[in-house]
Write an enzyme that holds these catalytic residues in place. Structure first.
Site, PDB file in Angstrom:
ATOM      1  N   ASP A 169      92.046  82.797  -7.740  1.00  0.00           N
ATOM      2  CA  ASP A 169      90.595  82.790  -7.561  1.00  0.00           C
ATOM      3  C   ASP A 169      90.142  81.807  -6.491  1.00  0.00           C
ATOM      4  O   ASP A 169      88.936  81.711  -6.212  1.00  0.00           O
ATOM      5  CB  ASP A 169      89.882  82.500  -8.887  1.00  0.00           C
ATOM      6  CG  ASP A 169      90.351  81.230  -9.561  1.00  0.00           C
ATOM      7  OD1 ASP A 169      91.419  80.708  -9.184  1.00  0.00           O
ATOM      8  OD2 ASP A 169      89.672  80.749 -10.486  1.00  0.00           O
TER       9      ASP A 169
ATOM     10  N   HIS B  98      99.062  70.672 -14.272  1.00  0.00           N
ATOM     11  CA  HIS B  98      98.227  69.900 -13.348  1.00  0.00           C
ATOM     12  C   HIS B  98      98.119  68.472 -13.895  1.00  0.00           C
ATOM     13  O   HIS B  98      97.653  68.265 -15.020  1.00  0.00           O
ATOM     14  CB  HIS B  98      96.821  70.485 -13.283  1.00  0.00           C
ATOM     15  CG  HIS B  98      96.645  71.602 -12.317  1.00  0.00           C
ATOM     16  ND1 HIS B  98      97.128  72.871 -12.545  1.00  0.00           N
ATOM     17  CD2 HIS B  98      96.011  71.645 -11.116  1.00  0.00           C
ATOM     18  CE1 HIS B  98      96.784  73.656 -11.532  1.00  0.00           C
ATOM     19  NE2 HIS B  98      96.112  72.939 -10.643  1.00  0.00           N
TER      20      HIS B  98
ATOM     21  N   HIS C 209      96.077  79.168  -6.275  1.00  0.00           N
ATOM     22  CA  HIS C 209      95.223  79.794  -7.283  1.00  0.00           C
ATOM     23  C   HIS C 209      94.662  81.113  -6.769  1.00  0.00           C
ATOM     24  O   HIS C 209      94.080  81.170  -5.685  1.00  0.00           O
ATOM     25  CB  HIS C 209      94.061  78.860  -7.644  1.00  0.00           C
ATOM     26  CG  HIS C 209      94.475  77.624  -8.370  1.00  0.00           C
ATOM     27  ND1 HIS C 209      94.387  77.503  -9.743  1.00  0.00           N
ATOM     28  CD2 HIS C 209      94.985  76.451  -7.923  1.00  0.00           C
ATOM     29  CE1 HIS C 209      94.806  76.294 -10.115  1.00  0.00           C
ATOM     30  NE2 HIS C 209      95.182  75.636  -9.019  1.00  0.00           N
TER      31      HIS C 209
ATOM     32  N   GLU D 136      96.073  64.031 -10.402  1.00  0.00           N
ATOM     33  CA  GLU D 136      95.199  64.363  -9.281  1.00  0.00           C
ATOM     34  C   GLU D 136      93.938  63.509  -9.373  1.00  0.00           C
ATOM     35  O   GLU D 136      93.727  62.607  -8.572  1.00  0.00           O
ATOM     36  CB  GLU D 136      94.867  65.856  -9.304  1.00  0.00           C
ATOM     37  CG  GLU D 136      94.014  66.317  -8.130  1.00  0.00           C
ATOM     38  CD  GLU D 136      93.642  67.792  -8.213  1.00  0.00           C
ATOM     39  OE1 GLU D 136      93.190  68.327  -7.190  1.00  0.00           O
ATOM     40  OE2 GLU D 136      93.775  68.402  -9.299  1.00  0.00           O
TER      41      GLU D 136
END
Length: 359
Positions: free
Chosen positions: A19, A201, A17, A204
């Site tokens: 950020d 995603h 990522h 998780e």
């Protein structure tokens, strides 16, 4: 295998990522420039430690809170270009030869940028970073829709519009709980209609049902994390394992798992490196890739992730070459470019390591 050797070999990262990988000194400088006074400290070393400590909570939600500070200083064209250029430089210095870096354009609009201007600024930064790295790295981006907002279709349309200008595909990210992948089905259907790549995603913070939605309903080509695929795997007392229908489908269809061991430990998706399921999944024939997720927040690099695997499982260059080839084969990059990287960069890089004297 020493860290110095690991740094020299070619690596591919598919799950990182933008950020989550800023240089601490850059965050501090940008915060001063933009009048952002909420940082916990203005000492670069202490700030790096703060990010790691905040992320070591065992909670995905707490882990995600750290991004408020990085996003706050990524709200102008200049800031986005700088952060992207430095990202490419840092990855190249770590031996990464191909990277797909993801970010959510909708999180960078607070100072008046449009979505298109955000994408153009990040792409310009990556091109500058590639230039500074003298061609040692190729970077493409994944545009991310936040799963708790309602802009995923808009970001999917943005992905299609920019896919020939440095954008390789689409993703959804953010807190999994209460935000299932199928909530964004319209966005995925738009991408399919335009033959555009996407990963999701899943698996998780939420179990195998999240992966089922991502793969079976939404049609994901890769799974971001996917560590909870083990919920559909039974390991017997004699060491053998049985796969449920979902796990078998993911394995048999070569749907890549973008595993991020250090991040998984921080968010509670795994207990420790020695019991992380990456070794089980590799042994069962899943397409396993190794990734950083967030280099600043997790205090890691691709080379350090490799080193954790050396210590946990005794992996050597042959396994890391396997991971790297699996990653480039799963990249959202045209086949000729993937094959060129394998033939001209990855295979020769590992062959050169094999000829070095044993330490």
């Amino acid at each position: 295998m020493h860290l110095s050797d690991i740094i020299t070999v070619p690596k591919v990262v598919l799950h990182d990522h933008l950020d989550g990988g800023l240089r601490p000194a850059t965050i501090i400088e940008l915060a001063r420039e933009h009048g952002y006074d909420a940082l916990p400290t203005e000492d670069p070393r202490a700030l790096a430690e703060w990010f790691r400590d905040a992320a070591d909570s065992g909670s995905l939600e707490r882990y995600l809170e750290t991004f408020a500070h990085t996003c706050a200083v990524m709200q102008t064209q200049g800031a986005l270009e700088r952060v992207a250029a430095e990202c490419a430089e840092d990855l190249a210095a770590d031996g990464v030869v191909y990277a797909e870096i993801r970010y959510a354009p909708e999180q960078h609009l607070e100072r008046g940028l449009t979505l298109d201007e955000v994408v153009d600024a990040v792409n310009a930064g990556f091109r500058e970073g590639e230039r500074r790295a003298r061609g040692r790295i190729t970077v493409r981006t994944l545009l991310t829709g936040m799963r708790h907002t309602d802009r995923s279709l808009e970001i999917a349309e943005l992905t299609v519009a920019h896919r020939d200008r440095g954008v390789a595909g689409f993703d959804i990210a953010g807190g999994e709980v209460g935000n299932p992948p199928a909530r964004h089905l319209t966005a995925f259907q738009h991408l399919k209609r335009h033959n555009c790549h996407f990963t999701i995603h899943a698996g998780e913070a939420v179990g195998a049902e999240s992966i089922h939605e991502a793969v079976g309903i939404c049609g994901a080509e890769r799974i971001g994390h996917g560590v909870r695929i083990t919920d559909d795997i039974t390991v017997h007392d004699d060491g053998t394992a049985s796969l449920g229908h979902l796990a078998a489908y993911v394995r048999d269809n070569r749907i890549a798992l973008e595993l991020c061991p250090t991040s998984n430990l921080q968010t509670g998706a795994a207990k420790d490196y020695a019991t992380h399921p990456i070794d089980l999944l590799r042994g069962l024939g899943f397409r396993v890739t190794l990734n950083t997720d967030n280099r600043l927040v997790s205090g890691t690099t691709m080379s350090q992730e490799f080193q954790h695997m050396v210590r946990a499982f005794g992996y050597g260059p042959e396994v890391f070459e396997e991971f790297t080839v699996a990653a480039i084969e799963s990249a959202f990059l045209p086949l000729p470019e993937r094959q060129r990287l394998i033939d001209e960069v990855i295979r020769p890089g590992y062959a050169a390591l094999a000829t070095q004297p044993t330490r």
